[in-house]
Design an enzyme around this catalytic site. Structure first.
Site, mmCIF file in Angstrom:
data_model
loop_
_atom_site.group_PDB
_atom_site.id
_atom_site.type_symbol
_atom_site.label_atom_id
_atom_site.label_comp_id
_atom_site.label_asym_id
_atom_site.label_seq_id
_atom_site.Cartn_x
_atom_site.Cartn_y
_atom_site.Cartn_z
ATOM 1 N N PHE A 1 0.851 -1.192 0.000
ATOM 2 C CA PHE A 1 0.000 0.000 0.000
ATOM 3 C C PHE A 1 0.887 1.242 0.000
ATOM 4 O O PHE A 1 1.700 1.436 0.905
ATOM 5 C CB PHE A 1 -0.921 -0.005 1.228
ATOM 6 N N VAL B 1 2.558 -1.672 4.344
ATOM 7 C CA VAL B 1 2.212 -0.266 4.148
ATOM 8 C C VAL B 1 3.501 0.548 4.114
ATOM 9 O O VAL B 1 4.343 0.412 5.014
ATOM 10 C CB VAL B 1 1.320 0.221 5.318
ATOM 11 N N CYS B 2 3.669 1.385 3.106
ATOM 12 C CA CYS B 2 4.885 2.206 3.016
ATOM 13 C C CYS B 2 4.952 3.143 4.229
ATOM 14 O O CYS B 2 4.043 3.943 4.466
ATOM 15 C CB CYS B 2 4.868 3.039 1.744
ATOM 16 N N VAL B 3 6.026 3.039 4.979
ATOM 17 C CA VAL B 3 6.110 3.774 6.243
ATOM 18 C C VAL B 3 6.165 5.290 6.023
ATOM 19 O O VAL B 3 5.514 6.049 6.744
ATOM 20 C CB VAL B 3 7.287 3.256 7.116
ATOM 21 N N ALA C 1 2.770 6.476 5.072
ATOM 22 C CA ALA C 1 1.844 6.295 6.193
ATOM 23 C C ALA C 1 2.036 7.370 7.267
ATOM 24 O O ALA C 1 1.068 7.951 7.758
ATOM 25 C CB ALA C 1 2.023 4.910 6.800
#
Lengths: 117, 130
Positions: free
Chosen positions: B39, B77-79, B82
């Site tokens: 994501f 999820v791409c940190v 995010a």
């Protein structure tokens, strides 16, 4: 080794796609051979004389200049996208290769992974 | 065949995360393998467990979570995306001294390198944009 083609198709600032595409290019360059293609409104990302201060957004176009240090040497711009927007190579911040639609089709064909933003 | 998916669209605004879910489910029905679902961009909102849709609508984040739990699929999820958008796990929440975290179960925060890795490992990487 699989090669990656990253296509950036949207103008800067209106959305964050351009910025996040650039992040993806920098990350990919650490692992795989990567090419970058500016297509459609994406060509505006490397237009000279951007001033994003007045809209309080960071101008990330200078970051494109470091791509070469990241071994991203294959940087292409669509000739027809430039032409449709009244731009020429001289308007750009980067030394890029301007390519025809036929070459773009060839890039899509020869790269194993294509990420479009 | 080994597939990975990249999801860029936020739930409830764009159909892309619904399409990605339906595609993922069908991949398994047809006997394919899913290596990872990544994501990125506004897609990170798919991991927000604090979403409360009306009762007659689907809860998209918990639907992803059950799907991943039942089929042992990695939801990453791409940190960086995010954190910008306020999707935090417990450790990021502590690090930045926030009062809560909101990541849904079975999602993990990690780097953009996981998207590149998914492209390398998978036979097909399919993007679901906004």
């Amino acid at each position: 080794m699989k090669s990656f083609l990253i296509i950036t198709r949207r103008s800067p600032y209106g959305t964050s796609y351009g910025k996040e595409a650039l992040d993806a290019v920098l990350m990919a360059s650490a692992f795989v051979p990567v090419s970058l293609l500016f297509l459609d409104d994406g060509v505006f990302q490397i237009k000279q004389h951007q001033d994003a201060d007045c809209i309080e957004i960071k101008d990330y176009s200078p970051t494109f200049a470091v791509l070469e240090q990241y071994d991203v040497k294959n940087i292409y711009v669509s000739a027809s996208s430039l032409q449709h927007r009244g731009l020429t190579e001289k308007d750009l911040v980067l030394d890029v290769e301007v390519i025809s639609d036929a070459r773009i089709a060839n890039l899509l064909d020869t790269n194993a992974v294509v990420l479009s933003f | 065949m080994i597939f990975s998916l990249a999801v860029y669209g936020s739930p409830y605004t764009y159909q892309s995360s619904d399409s990605a879910y339906q595609f993922a489910r069908e991949l398994l029905n047809q006997g394919h393998e899913i290596y990872r679902i990544f994501f990125y961009h506004d897609g990170v909102y798919n991991a927000n467990r604090l979403t409360i849709p009306p009762q007659d609508e689907i809860n998209i984040s918990s639907r992803w979570s059950s799907f991943a739990g039942e089929n042992n699929i990695e939801l990453v999820v791409c940190v960086a995306s995010a954190l910008r958008r306020g999707v935090l796990d417990d450790s990021e929440s502590r690090r930045y001294e926030k009062d809560t975290h909101n990541i849904e179960q079975n999602f993990t925060l990690s780097g953009l390198g996981q998207l590149i890795d998914a492209g390398i490992v998978s036979d097909r990487l399919v993007t679901f944009g906004s």
